[in-house]
Write a protein that holds these residues in place. Structure first.
Motif, PDB file in Angstrom:
ATOM      1  N   ALA A   5     -20.222 -81.779  -0.808  1.00 15.75           N
ATOM      2  CA  ALA A   5     -19.324 -80.869  -0.734  1.00 15.75           C
ATOM      3  C   ALA A   5     -19.886 -79.726  -1.573  1.00 15.75           C
ATOM      4  N   TYR A   7     -18.470 -78.104  -3.827  1.00  8.15           N
ATOM      5  CA  TYR A   7     -17.710 -78.224  -5.165  1.00  8.15           C
ATOM      6  C   TYR A   7     -18.286 -79.661  -5.997  1.00  8.15           C
ATOM      7  N   LEU A  87     -14.580 -88.290  -1.127  1.00 11.29           N
ATOM      8  CA  LEU A  87     -14.573 -86.891  -1.254  1.00 11.29           C
ATOM      9  C   LEU A  87     -15.742 -86.087  -1.082  1.00 11.29           C
ATOM     10  N   HIS A 266      -6.045 -89.164  -1.111  1.00  7.57           N
ATOM     11  CA  HIS A 266      -5.172 -88.231  -0.111  1.00  7.57           C
ATOM     12  C   HIS A 266      -4.688 -86.868  -1.149  1.00  7.57           C
ATOM     13  N   GLU A 269      -7.809 -84.584  -1.385  1.00  5.41           N
ATOM     14  CA  GLU A 269      -8.035 -84.035  -0.375  1.00  5.41           C
ATOM     15  C   GLU A 269      -6.966 -82.721  -0.090  1.00  5.41           C
ATOM     16  N   ASN A 270      -5.877 -83.144  -0.221  1.00  8.23           N
ATOM     17  CA  ASN A 270      -5.017 -81.859   0.073  1.00  8.23           C
ATOM     18  C   ASN A 270      -5.168 -80.707  -0.972  1.00  8.23           C
ATOM     19  N   ARG A 271      -5.637 -81.129  -2.262  1.00  6.09           N
ATOM     20  CA  ARG A 271      -5.839 -79.996  -3.166  1.00  6.09           C
ATOM     21  C   ARG A 271      -6.999 -79.170  -2.952  1.00  6.09           C
ATOM     22  N   LEU A 272      -8.096 -80.083  -2.577  1.00  9.35           N
ATOM     23  CA  LEU A 272      -9.256 -79.265  -2.369  1.00  9.35           C
ATOM     24  C   LEU A 272      -9.186 -78.419  -0.881  1.00  9.35           C
ATOM     25  N   ALA A 273      -8.366 -78.848   0.065  1.00  8.16           N
ATOM     26  CA  ALA A 273      -8.422 -78.215   1.069  1.00  8.16           C
ATOM     27  C   ALA A 273      -7.640 -76.965   0.765  1.00  8.16           C
ATOM     28  N   SER A 274      -6.572 -77.120  -0.032  1.00  6.13           N
ATOM     29  CA  SER A 274      -5.781 -75.565  -0.299  1.00  6.13           C
ATOM     30  C   SER A 274      -6.213 -74.777  -1.290  1.00  6.13           C
ATOM     31  N   GLN A 276      -9.926 -74.502  -1.997  1.00  9.73           N
ATOM     32  CA  GLN A 276     -11.147 -74.249  -1.260  1.00  9.73           C
ATOM     33  C   GLN A 276     -12.197 -73.948  -2.660  1.00  9.73           C
ATOM     34  N   ARG A 278     -15.467 -73.445  -4.377  1.00  6.43           N
ATOM     35  CA  ARG A 278     -16.999 -73.365  -3.727  1.00  6.43           C
ATOM     36  C   ARG A 278     -18.146 -73.812  -4.707  1.00  6.43           C
TER      37      ARG A 278
END
Length: 389
Positions: A5, A7, A87, A266, A269-274, A276, A278
């Motif tokens: 990823a 990050y 992740l 879980h 994943e939610n925090r990273l999607a929110s 973002q 870089r």
């Protein structure tokens, strides 16, 4: 590493090593760090260092199945690789930090750390994370071109602050390393180091339940009253009625293990999607950690930890040991400080050449903190002609 990823920590963006080295043809920088940690003397000594129960002969509840610092460390590394891989983080860096995270623990676990912190209070204190840094930057002396293991900046950063930013006053061992190479202690660690920290929580919450049951400090019936754990036992009983006790125990506790790991993944994943992020630096600059348990599970884990503290870490038999091993270190440390000739020749020579008592105390600390449980017990018996345990 093209699947990493944005990050994640990328090998080609590593800040390198304090003493420059040619890149390896076959291994990434963090694979080399991992291998150096595994081959270090300090890593081997973890085999005979306490996780909870002191390693010695004679007591009925001791056995080969209880965790040591080494088996704990291997379990943490396994969990860290799993979470990091899920992740798309750098699994090699997460594993390196996990493998090194307990290198600085003295003999007798947290009891030994508490005793040495009190003894070292006049000389700059003691902290096992800082001591791990001292080991990998100074005390491992096997390479021709440098002291320590010459790990990458990212691995050193992870060891220093995998539990979060570190603020003044710094333990002297950490200050010493940070003065030489700025680890940006005011920021969070990389996501990979945060994974190693959470993996530590997952591993010891899981295996301390196992070890406490095996030691007879509590029963499955008592665990059934705990959140998460009770649900896991109920699920096993529903699916596998009349399962023999050892299989039932293992099936239930592996479900507890799975709940913790899946929750961390879980939430991340939610925090990273929110958010973002870089880059790895954006992870470091956030207000708090990106890798953590959900709030509901965190509260449940607090209840489990509270139970373990009362019924395991402060069980009468364990408390008796805490008193005994604290007295042992309170005997050994002042003896070596006042008369370094009782230490092996190279330690004695270094202590006698120290410019002042503070520097001498730090050398004595390095020697005592590096002891295994069994070696500390044997040295105490040799020097004081009595066996405390």
């Amino acid at each position: 590493m093209s699947t990493l990823a944005p990050y994640a920590c990328h090998p080609d963006a590593s800040r390198g090593r304090l003493y420059p080295e040619n890149l390896s043809t076959f291994r990434s920088p963090w694979q080399r760090d991992r291998d150096r940690i595994i081959h270090s003397s300090a890593f081997r000594r973890l085999k005979h260092k306490t996780q909870v129960f002191v390693e010695h002969d004679g007591d009925a509840y001791r056995g080969d199945y209880f965790r040591t610092r080494l088996t704990h460390t291997v379990e943490v590394a396994q969990v860290a690789r799993t979470i990091a891989g899920a992740l798309n983080l750098n699994t090699d860096l997460a594993e390196s930090v996990a493998l090194a995270h307990d290198l600085g623990h003295p003999p007798f676990g947290h009891t030994g750390e508490d005793a040495l912190a009190a003894l070292m209070a006049p000389y700059g204190g003691f902290d096992h994370n800082a001591q791990a840094l001292r080991i990998v930057t100074r005390l491992e002396r096997h390479y021709a071109d440098f002291d320590g293991l010459n790990l990458t900046w990212e691995s050193l950063e992870g060891i220093a602050k995998h539990n979060g930013p570190v603020h003044a006053p710094l333990p002297y061992a950490l200050a010493e390393v940070n003065d030489q190479w700025d680890l940006e202690l005011h920021t969070n660690a990389s996501a990979e180091a945060q994974v190693a920290a959470v993996a530590d929580d997952v591993a010891y919450n899981h295996h301390d339940l196992h070890d406490g049951l095996r030691a007879g400090l509590f029963t499955e019936a008592e665990l059934a009253e705990l959140p998460v754990v009770g649900t896991a036992f109920a699920q096993v009983d529903d699916r596998h009625p009349d399962l023999d006790p050892m299989r039932r125990r293992h099936e239930a506790l592996r479900r507890v293990f799975g709940v913790m790991v899946e929750d961390v993944i879980h939430v991340a994943e939610n925090r990273l999607a929110s958010l973002q992020p870089r880059s790895a630096q954006e992870i470091r600059d956030m207000d708090g950690p990106i890798i953590r348990f959900s709030k509901p599970l965190y509260q449940n884990i607090k209840a489990i930890k509270s139970f373990l503290f009362t019924r395991m870490y402060r069980a009468p038999s364990v408390v008796d040991e805490r008193v005994s091993v604290t007295a042992m270190l309170n005997d050994l440390f002042p003896l070596f400080l006042n008369d370094p000739s009782h230490m092996p020749d190279h330690w004695s020579a270094e202590a006698l050449a120290a410019p002042d008592e503070t520097h001498r105390a730090r050398i004595v600390l390095d020697y005592v903190a590096g002891m295994t449980d069994r070696y500390a017990i044997a040295e105490h018996q040799r020097l004081f002609a009595r066996r405390p345990l």
